[in-house]
Design a protein around this motif. Sequence first.
Motif, PDB file in Angstrom:
ATOM      1  N   MET A   1      18.200   0.245  14.777  1.00 25.99           N
ATOM      2  CA  MET A   1      18.226  -1.009  14.014  1.00 25.99           C
ATOM      3  C   MET A   1      17.764  -0.747  12.574  1.00 25.99           C
ATOM      4  N   THR A   2      18.532  -1.237  11.613  1.00 22.06           N
ATOM      5  CA  THR A   2      18.223  -0.990  10.210  1.00 22.06           C
ATOM      6  C   THR A   2      17.029  -1.831   9.765  1.00 22.06           C
ATOM      7  N   SER A   3      16.102  -1.185   9.078  1.00 24.57           N
ATOM      8  CA  SER A   3      14.947  -1.888   8.533  1.00 24.57           C
ATOM      9  C   SER A   3      15.244  -2.310   7.103  1.00 24.57           C
ATOM     10  N   PRO A   4      14.744  -3.467   6.670  1.00 25.07           N
ATOM     11  CA  PRO A   4      14.952  -3.868   5.267  1.00 25.07           C
ATOM     12  C   PRO A   4      14.284  -2.921   4.290  1.00 25.07           C
ATOM     13  N   TRP A   5      13.395  -2.061   4.789  1.00 22.41           N
ATOM     14  CA  TRP A   5      12.675  -1.156   3.900  1.00 22.41           C
ATOM     15  C   TRP A   5      13.319   0.228   3.830  1.00 22.41           C
ATOM     16  N   ASP A   6      14.432   0.440   4.538  1.00 24.54           N
ATOM     17  CA  ASP A   6      15.062   1.754   4.521  1.00 24.54           C
ATOM     18  C   ASP A   6      15.471   2.166   3.115  1.00 24.54           C
ATOM     19  N   ASP A   7      16.012   1.221   2.359  1.00 28.32           N
ATOM     20  CA  ASP A   7      16.442   1.531   0.995  1.00 28.32           C
ATOM     21  C   ASP A   7      15.263   1.763   0.062  1.00 28.32           C
ATOM     22  N   ALA A   8      14.053   1.359   0.488  1.00 24.66           N
ATOM     23  CA  ALA A   8      12.854   1.561  -0.333  1.00 24.66           C
ATOM     24  C   ALA A   8      12.070   2.792   0.127  1.00 24.66           C
ATOM     25  N   GLY A   9      12.703   3.618   0.944  1.00 18.78           N
ATOM     26  CA  GLY A   9      12.018   4.838   1.375  1.00 18.78           C
ATOM     27  C   GLY A   9      11.084   4.637   2.541  1.00 18.78           C
ATOM     28  N   GLY A  10      11.198   3.499   3.229  1.00 19.75           N
ATOM     29  CA  GLY A  10      10.336   3.246   4.372  1.00 19.75           C
ATOM     30  C   GLY A  10       8.980   2.683   3.962  1.00 19.75           C
ATOM     31  N   LEU A  11       8.060   2.687   4.911  1.00 18.06           N
ATOM     32  CA  LEU A  11       6.726   2.119   4.702  1.00 18.06           C
ATOM     33  C   LEU A  11       5.661   3.191   4.765  1.00 18.06           C
ATOM     34  N   THR A  12       4.572   2.945   4.076  1.00 16.37           N
ATOM     35  CA  THR A  12       3.359   3.751   4.238  1.00 16.37           C
ATOM     36  C   THR A  12       2.269   2.849   4.802  1.00 16.37           C
ATOM     37  N   ARG A  13       1.349   3.442   5.521  1.00 17.75           N
ATOM     38  CA  ARG A  13       0.200   2.687   6.036  1.00 17.75           C
ATOM     39  C   ARG A  13      -1.026   3.110   5.244  1.00 17.75           C
ATOM     40  N   ASP A  14      -1.597   2.172   4.498  1.00 19.68           N
ATOM     41  CA  ASP A  14      -2.655   2.486   3.544  1.00 19.68           C
ATOM     42  C   ASP A  14      -3.960   1.808   3.930  1.00 19.68           C
ATOM     43  N   ALA A  15      -5.059   2.504   3.653  1.00 21.03           N
ATOM     44  CA  ALA A  15      -6.392   1.995   3.972  1.00 21.03           C
ATOM     45  C   ALA A  15      -6.955   1.211   2.794  1.00 21.03           C
ATOM     46  N   PHE A  16      -7.540   0.066   3.099  1.00 22.66           N
ATOM     47  CA  PHE A  16      -8.244  -0.762   2.122  1.00 22.66           C
ATOM     48  C   PHE A  16      -9.647  -1.026   2.650  1.00 22.66           C
ATOM     49  N   LEU A  17     -10.556  -1.402   1.754  1.00 24.20           N
ATOM     50  CA  LEU A  17     -11.941  -1.712   2.127  1.00 24.20           C
ATOM     51  C   LEU A  17     -12.569  -0.560   2.909  1.00 24.20           C
ATOM     52  N   GLY A  18     -12.340   0.643   2.426  1.00 24.27           N
ATOM     53  CA  GLY A  18     -12.948   1.807   3.061  1.00 24.27           C
ATOM     54  C   GLY A  18     -12.433   2.067   4.465  1.00 24.27           C
ATOM     55  N   GLY A  19     -11.230   1.584   4.760  1.00 23.23           N
ATOM     56  CA  GLY A  19     -10.644   1.794   6.079  1.00 23.23           C
ATOM     57  C   GLY A  19     -10.806   0.628   7.031  1.00 23.23           C
ATOM     58  N   ARG A  20     -11.545  -0.399   6.632  1.00 28.69           N
ATOM     59  CA  ARG A  20     -11.694  -1.579   7.493  1.00 28.69           C
ATOM     60  C   ARG A  20     -10.383  -2.333   7.649  1.00 28.69           C
ATOM     61  N   LEU A  21      -9.505  -2.186   6.675  1.00 30.42           N
ATOM     62  CA  LEU A  21      -8.234  -2.898   6.677  1.00 30.42           C
ATOM     63  C   LEU A  21      -7.123  -1.878   6.456  1.00 30.42           C
ATOM     64  N   ARG A  22      -6.041  -2.012   7.226  1.00 27.57           N
ATOM     65  CA  ARG A  22      -4.870  -1.151   7.064  1.00 27.57           C
ATOM     66  C   ARG A  22      -3.667  -2.032   6.764  1.00 27.57           C
ATOM     67  N   LEU A  23      -2.898  -1.614   5.767  1.00 26.20           N
ATOM     68  CA  LEU A  23      -1.742  -2.409   5.354  1.00 26.20           C
ATOM     69  C   LEU A  23      -0.502  -1.531   5.277  1.00 26.20           C
ATOM     70  N   ASP A  24       0.580  -1.985   5.890  1.00 27.55           N
ATOM     71  CA  ASP A  24       1.880  -1.351   5.710  1.00 27.55           C
ATOM     72  C   ASP A  24       2.479  -1.865   4.409  1.00 27.55           C
ATOM     73  N   GLN A  25       2.971  -0.929   3.583  1.00 31.64           N
ATOM     74  CA  GLN A  25       3.548  -1.283   2.292  1.00 31.64           C
ATOM     75  C   GLN A  25       4.809  -0.466   2.056  1.00 31.64           C
TER      76      GLN A  25
END
Length: 254
Positions: A1-25
């Motif tokens: 299944m095609t992801s809307p982020w395929d054309d943007a190179g996919g997603l990264t999972r990044d740590a915020f607040l010293g790792g307390r929060l993780r965000l896909d971007q």
Amino acid sequence: MTSPWDDAGGLTRDAFLGGRLRLDQPRRGYRAGIDPVLLAAFVPARAGDSVLELGCGGGAALLCLGARVGGLDLTGVEIQPHYAELARGNAALNGIAARIVTADLRALPPDLRQRRFDHVIANPPFFDRRQGTAARDSGRDTALAGDTPLADWIAAGSRRLAPRGWMTVIQRADRLADLLTPMAGDLGSIVVRPLCPRAGRDATLVVVQGRKGGRAPLRLAAPLILHYGPTHGQDAEDYTPKVYSALRCGEKLP
């Protein structure tokens, strides 16, 4: 299944607040920096309060606030469907309850128009669409410029505030007048906090807060200095203690 982020190179999972929060971007496109984290740190929310974020993107500010203060009733509004879906996924990833609504802030759904919130927060686009050229990535362009005037952001936010509720906005310092003019018409007890990259430098950002029904005169608060020293002289973070505590430990800012 095609992801809307395929054309943007996919997603990264990044740590915020010293790792307390993780965000896909998205790897390419709009990626949250320190601005939404600082915005969340300035919001004087307490457990049980309701919070509305206008233009929540992937959810960085809203979820940073939810990670710092438990028991909040969180709602985000995002016009771009792919980013709204990303915010829903990020909320689930971190176990933070949040309702994300896909809508234009100028045409909110009826149930939201009937609600009032203790806090409204916003990190509006920093650039005026009437100036400069559009970014190649449409998501990044909407986040950085968009076509909604700052006055419309303030009007939408002030209408959703409960009496004595606070609106908190982060914006470029050179657009302060564009913020203050509409805020002064709808809100009171306005506080402007300049954010300076280093001591002795001009402010590049401002955090502006206004209160529904507030009567205190406008206050220009002491600047918050982001970094130590006159220049960045080493390959390491040089945030000042208050800023480091906000960015890495999820602490509030005054």
